[in-house]
Scaffold this active site. Structure first.
Site, short mmCIF file in Angstrom:
data_model
loop_
_atom_site.label_atom_id
_atom_site.label_comp_id
_atom_site.label_asym_id
_atom_site.label_seq_id
_atom_site.Cartn_x
_atom_site.Cartn_y
_atom_site.Cartn_z
N ASP A 151 -11.31 -2.95 -79.62
CA ASP A 151 -10.43 -1.79 -79.42
C ASP A 151 -8.99 -2.08 -79.86
O ASP A 151 -8.10 -1.26 -79.62
CB ASP A 151 -10.41 -1.37 -77.94
CG ASP A 151 -11.43 -0.27 -77.63
OD1 ASP A 151 -11.84 0.45 -78.58
OD2 ASP A 151 -11.82 -0.14 -76.46
N ARG A 210 -5.93 5.27 -65.97
CA ARG A 210 -5.67 3.91 -66.43
C ARG A 210 -4.42 3.32 -65.76
O ARG A 210 -4.55 2.43 -64.92
CB ARG A 210 -5.51 3.89 -67.96
CG ARG A 210 -6.73 4.39 -68.73
CD ARG A 210 -7.84 3.38 -68.73
NE ARG A 210 -9.01 3.81 -69.45
CZ ARG A 210 -9.27 3.57 -70.73
NH1 ARG A 210 -8.41 2.89 -71.46
NH2 ARG A 210 -10.39 3.99 -71.30
N HIS A 222 -5.68 9.13 -71.15
CA HIS A 222 -4.33 8.60 -71.40
C HIS A 222 -3.41 9.80 -71.63
O HIS A 222 -3.83 10.79 -72.26
CB HIS A 222 -4.29 7.78 -72.70
CG HIS A 222 -4.64 6.33 -72.57
ND1 HIS A 222 -5.23 5.63 -73.60
CD2 HIS A 222 -4.44 5.43 -71.57
CE1 HIS A 222 -5.40 4.36 -73.24
NE2 HIS A 222 -4.94 4.22 -72.00
N CYS A 264 -2.93 6.93 -80.92
CA CYS A 264 -3.51 5.73 -80.30
C CYS A 264 -3.41 4.50 -81.19
O CYS A 264 -3.35 3.38 -80.70
CB CYS A 264 -4.97 5.94 -79.95
SG CYS A 264 -5.29 7.20 -78.73
N1 ARG Z 1 -11.37 2.73 -76.61
C1 ARG Z 1 -9.98 2.68 -76.22
C2 ARG Z 1 -9.89 2.73 -74.71
O1 ARG Z 1 -10.63 3.43 -74.10
C3 ARG Z 1 -9.23 3.81 -76.84
C4 ARG Z 1 -7.76 3.79 -76.55
C5 ARG Z 1 -7.04 4.95 -77.12
N2 ARG Z 1 -5.66 4.78 -77.11
C6 ARG Z 1 -4.75 5.67 -76.71
N3 ARG Z 1 -3.50 5.41 -76.89
N4 ARG Z 1 -5.09 6.77 -76.10
O2 ARG Z 1 -9.08 2.06 -74.12
#
Ligand code: ARG
Length: 281
Positions: free
Chosen positions: A71, A142, A171, A273
């Protein structure tokens, strides 16, 4: 509505090539480990974005990818940089824990003297969105609410916490984008676009109070990751599938630039992202 053209300011971005990108685990609803990723296409799409930034006059730094972290292409999550000060990340899921140290090391090696190792879980610019006056900060999936206080103390900017309620928009940067950071002076208000459905009722009211003229996105453009966009004050780079946002952006004097990042969407991310912003002091 304003129709004059906007002006861009040159930016410095951090991106990490998708060399080891794959969907081998699932930590958000977009990730389906059964779905194959076309790595060559992911590369081409990522390079198109990088080259587009450069063609627009921006600087793009490249963070070397690490084979243990599929990632890592989502470089926005590795830190938050405001006034040249770096608040490192602390990832919520074990699969990404090790990325934080790779980012922190990069900053130290590239002349950033203030690099803080965080005490609380925060996923960098995934959940911290910066205007000239404030930090908007997402929580619910998160980043820990405790990280908001930590960021406020470290950056000496008011932090406005926003509650995310829809797991697809896990996010803050999947649901809200700063189009113009504003001047930081009274009246020099920032301009944003966001998807109200991603937020709790109270946070929607806070956003309406802070940004009464915001561009509000509908569910289809949000699901196309249209809010996961990067603006330089004039050009707004966003997924080209978010077709409903192009007209309203033009009406406000912005120039939408459609990008194709469909392979990276399989990881649950798009333009923003994969783009960290290094904001100078
Ligand atoms: N697969 C990553 C996660 O779930 C994607 C992150 C995406 N990044 C973002 N800035 N929204 O952490």
């Amino acid at each position: 509505m304003r129709t004059s053209r906007r002006s861009a300011t040159p930016r410095r971005y951090l991106m990490c090539p998708p060399t080891y990108f794959r969907v081998s685990y699932s930590i958000n609803p977009w990730m389906d480990p059964g779905k194959p990723v076309d790595l060559a296409l992911a590369h081409t799409q990522w390079e198109d974005l990088r080259d587009r930034y450069r063609a627009l006059g921006h600087t793009v730094e490249e963070l070397p990818p690490h084979p243990a972290f599929p990632d890592m292409v989502f470089a926005a999550n590795g830190a938050t940089v405001v006034d040249g000060r770096v608040l490192g990340a602390r990832f919520a899921f074990a699969e990404r824990h090790g990325e934080a140290a790779v980012h922190a090391e990069w900053y130290r090696a590239h002349g950033f003297r203030a690099v803080r190792e965080p005490q609380n879980v925060n996923e960098g610019e995934g959940d911290f969105v910066v205007t000239a006056s404030w930090l908007l900060a997402g929580r619910g999936f998160r980043s820990s609410p405790l990280s908001h206080a930590e960021a406020q103390e470290y950056f000496a900017r008011p932090v406005i916490g926003l509650d995310l309620v829809d797991p697809r928009y896990y996010h803050l940067d999947t649901a809200l984008c700063v189009l113009d950071p504003g001047s930081g002076e009274p009246g020099g208000r920032a301009e944003v676009m966001y998807y109200p459905g991603a937020f709790s009722a109270g946070s929607r009211a806070v956003l309406a109070r802070l940004f009464p003229d915001a561009l509000l996105a509908g569910p289809a453009d949000a699901a196309a990751f249209g809010l996961n966009a990067v603006s330089d004050g004039r050009h707004v780079l966003l997924p080209q599938a978010a077709v409903g946002l192009f007209g309203p952006l033009r009406e406000r004097g912005y120039e939408p630039v459609g990008m194709d990042l469909t392979e990276l969407l399989k990881g649950g991310g798009s333009v923003k992202c994969v783009t960290g912003e290094l904001r100078p002091g």
